[in-house]
Design a protein around this motif. Structure first.
Motif, PDB file in Angstrom:
ATOM      1  N   GLU A  51       0.910  -1.151  -0.345  1.00 24.44           N
ATOM      2  CA  GLU A  51      -0.006   0.076   0.262  1.00 24.44           C
ATOM      3  C   GLU A  51       0.528   1.229   0.242  1.00 24.44           C
ATOM      4  O   GLU A  51       1.931   1.619   0.977  1.00 24.44           O
ATOM      5  CB  GLU A  51      -0.921   0.082   1.240  1.00 24.44           C
ATOM      6  CG  GLU A  51      -2.009   1.216   1.330  1.00 24.44           C
ATOM      7  CD  GLU A  51      -2.738   1.012   2.389  1.00 24.44           C
ATOM      8  OE1 GLU A  51      -3.548   0.345   2.597  1.00 24.44           O
ATOM      9  OE2 GLU A  51      -2.455   1.688   3.172  1.00 24.44           O
ATOM     10  N   LEU A  52       0.548   2.256  -1.020  1.00 29.14           N
ATOM     11  CA  LEU A  52       1.167   3.563  -1.033  1.00 29.14           C
ATOM     12  C   LEU A  52       0.707   5.030  -0.442  1.00 29.14           C
ATOM     13  O   LEU A  52      -0.644   5.290  -1.269  1.00 29.14           O
ATOM     14  CB  LEU A  52       2.143   3.642  -2.101  1.00 29.14           C
ATOM     15  CG  LEU A  52       2.778   4.830  -2.536  1.00 29.14           C
ATOM     16  CD1 LEU A  52       3.768   5.000  -2.020  1.00 29.14           C
ATOM     17  CD2 LEU A  52       2.947   4.610  -4.081  1.00 29.14           C
ATOM     18  N   ARG A  53       0.473   5.047   0.200  1.00 31.24           N
ATOM     19  CA  ARG A  53      -0.076   6.500   0.434  1.00 31.24           C
ATOM     20  C   ARG A  53       0.430   8.096   0.297  1.00 31.24           C
ATOM     21  O   ARG A  53       1.518   8.132   0.249  1.00 31.24           O
ATOM     22  CB  ARG A  53      -0.436   6.772   1.786  1.00 31.24           C
ATOM     23  CG  ARG A  53      -1.098   5.614   2.840  1.00 31.24           C
ATOM     24  CD  ARG A  53      -1.263   5.477   3.929  1.00 31.24           C
ATOM     25  NE  ARG A  53      -2.463   4.789   4.790  1.00 31.24           N
ATOM     26  CZ  ARG A  53      -3.563   4.802   4.779  1.00 31.24           C
ATOM     27  NH1 ARG A  53      -3.910   5.656   4.122  1.00 31.24           N
ATOM     28  NH2 ARG A  53      -4.554   3.900   4.990  1.00 31.24           N
ATOM     29  N   ALA A  72     -11.095  11.922   1.124  1.00 32.27           N
ATOM     30  CA  ALA A  72     -10.409  11.341   2.173  1.00 32.27           C
ATOM     31  C   ALA A  72      -9.368  12.337   1.683  1.00 32.27           C
ATOM     32  O   ALA A  72      -9.144  13.560   1.278  1.00 32.27           O
ATOM     33  CB  ALA A  72      -9.928  10.575   1.159  1.00 32.27           C
ATOM     34  N   GLU A  74      -6.085  12.096   1.627  1.00 28.66           N
ATOM     35  CA  GLU A  74      -4.522  11.342   1.058  1.00 28.66           C
ATOM     36  C   GLU A  74      -5.322  10.295  -0.340  1.00 28.66           C
ATOM     37  O   GLU A  74      -6.306   9.836   0.313  1.00 28.66           O
ATOM     38  CB  GLU A  74      -3.101  10.949   1.970  1.00 28.66           C
ATOM     39  CG  GLU A  74      -4.153   9.507   2.607  1.00 28.66           C
ATOM     40  CD  GLU A  74      -3.348   8.930   4.091  1.00 28.66           C
ATOM     41  OE1 GLU A  74      -2.161   9.158   3.528  1.00 28.66           O
ATOM     42  OE2 GLU A  74      -3.782   7.988   4.579  1.00 28.66           O
ATOM     43  N   PHE A  75      -4.193  10.171  -1.282  1.00 24.08           N
ATOM     44  CA  PHE A  75      -3.969   8.974  -2.173  1.00 24.08           C
ATOM     45  C   PHE A  75      -4.258   7.425  -1.661  1.00 24.08           C
ATOM     46  O   PHE A  75      -2.734   7.332  -1.129  1.00 24.08           O
ATOM     47  CB  PHE A  75      -3.766   9.567  -3.588  1.00 24.08           C
ATOM     48  CG  PHE A  75      -5.113   9.915  -4.033  1.00 24.08           C
ATOM     49  CD1 PHE A  75      -5.756  10.013  -5.035  1.00 24.08           C
ATOM     50  CD2 PHE A  75      -4.254  11.644  -4.038  1.00 24.08           C
ATOM     51  CE1 PHE A  75      -6.212  11.113  -5.585  1.00 24.08           C
ATOM     52  CE2 PHE A  75      -4.907  12.673  -4.537  1.00 24.08           C
ATOM     53  CZ  PHE A  75      -6.455  12.461  -5.723  1.00 24.08           C
ATOM     54  N   VAL A  76      -4.773   6.467  -1.432  1.00 24.89           N
ATOM     55  CA  VAL A  76      -4.400   5.205  -1.085  1.00 24.89           C
ATOM     56  C   VAL A  76      -4.053   4.699  -2.366  1.00 24.89           C
ATOM     57  O   VAL A  76      -5.179   3.689  -3.051  1.00 24.89           O
ATOM     58  CB  VAL A  76      -5.041   5.112  -0.173  1.00 24.89           C
ATOM     59  CG1 VAL A  76      -4.684   3.317   0.605  1.00 24.89           C
ATOM     60  CG2 VAL A  76      -4.880   5.913   1.181  1.00 24.89           C
ATOM     61  N   PRO A  78      -3.652   0.288  -3.865  1.00 24.08           N
ATOM     62  CA  PRO A  78      -3.099  -0.677  -2.605  1.00 24.08           C
ATOM     63  C   PRO A  78      -2.752  -1.329  -3.226  1.00 24.08           C
ATOM     64  O   PRO A  78      -2.239  -1.334  -4.312  1.00 24.08           O
ATOM     65  CB  PRO A  78      -5.079  -1.322  -3.056  1.00 24.08           C
ATOM     66  CG  PRO A  78      -5.499  -0.499  -3.940  1.00 24.08           C
ATOM     67  CD  PRO A  78      -5.011   0.841  -4.346  1.00 24.08           C
ATOM     68  N   ALA A  84      -5.129   5.639  -7.288  1.00 22.78           N
ATOM     69  CA  ALA A  84      -6.101   5.457  -6.940  1.00 22.78           C
ATOM     70  C   ALA A  84      -6.781   6.804  -6.990  1.00 22.78           C
ATOM     71  O   ALA A  84      -7.190   7.187  -8.086  1.00 22.78           O
ATOM     72  CB  ALA A  84      -5.097   5.995  -5.420  1.00 22.78           C
TER      73      ALA A  84
END
Length: 163
Positions: A51-53, A72, A74-76, A78, A84
């Motif tokens: 996972e990258l935030r 949100a 931030e973009f997440v 997966p 995202a």
């Protein structure tokens, strides 16, 4: 063959590596309808292993929680994906010339691509203005009253989408 040897020697393949490790918005501009939520998308050059935030900042003439809301902060991305999205929902935006600007923040191990920011103009909602035409008449058995509704943005006759 000679080009492959030259690019291997000079490290020219690093452009491909940079693109694979880059993060950017899919489009430089999105348009937010006055009544419908809009999806804003980012893309990473390659699929991520975990996972990258990706944080972002918000600016512009539109006011958060007054003109719109964000799903949100931030973009997440997966694991196993390279995309995202967040959702922006318009609120009571009756003023023209309102826009949102999102700008991605850097993330360790990744570079920001050419589209590190995006602009989202918000289409203003119509405000209805009505007027009554005064006619003098004597009520005998029935009377007809006409109401004309105009939108302040379109300056056209209003037609309800639902009854």
């Amino acid at each position: 063959m000679l080009m492959g040897v030259i690019s291997g020697l000079c490290g020219c393949d690093s452009d491909d590596d940079n693109r694979a490790r880059s993060i950017e918005f899919m489009r430089p501009i999105y348009f937010l309808d006055s009544d419908l939520p809009g999806e804003i998308n980012i893309v990473v050059g390659n699929k991520v292993d975990s996972e990258l935030r990706i944080p972002f900042s918000v600016s512009g003439t539109a006011v958060l929680d007054d003109d719109y809301t964000l799903s949100a902060n931030e973009f997440v991305v997966p694991a196993g994906s390279n995309e995202a999205s967040i959702t922006i929902t318009p609120l009571n935006n009756h003023e023209a010339d309102r826009e949102i600007k999102l700008e991605l923040h850097s993330v360790a191990g990744y570079s920001l691509g050419a589209r590190k920011s995006t602009i989202i103009p918000i289409t203003p909602k119509e405000v209805l203005v009505w007027s009554f035409t005064a006619n003098k008449s004597t009520l005998v058995s029935e009377s007809q009253i006409t109401v004309e509704l105009l939108g302040t943005q379109s300056l056209r006759n209003f037609r309800a989408s639902v009854d």
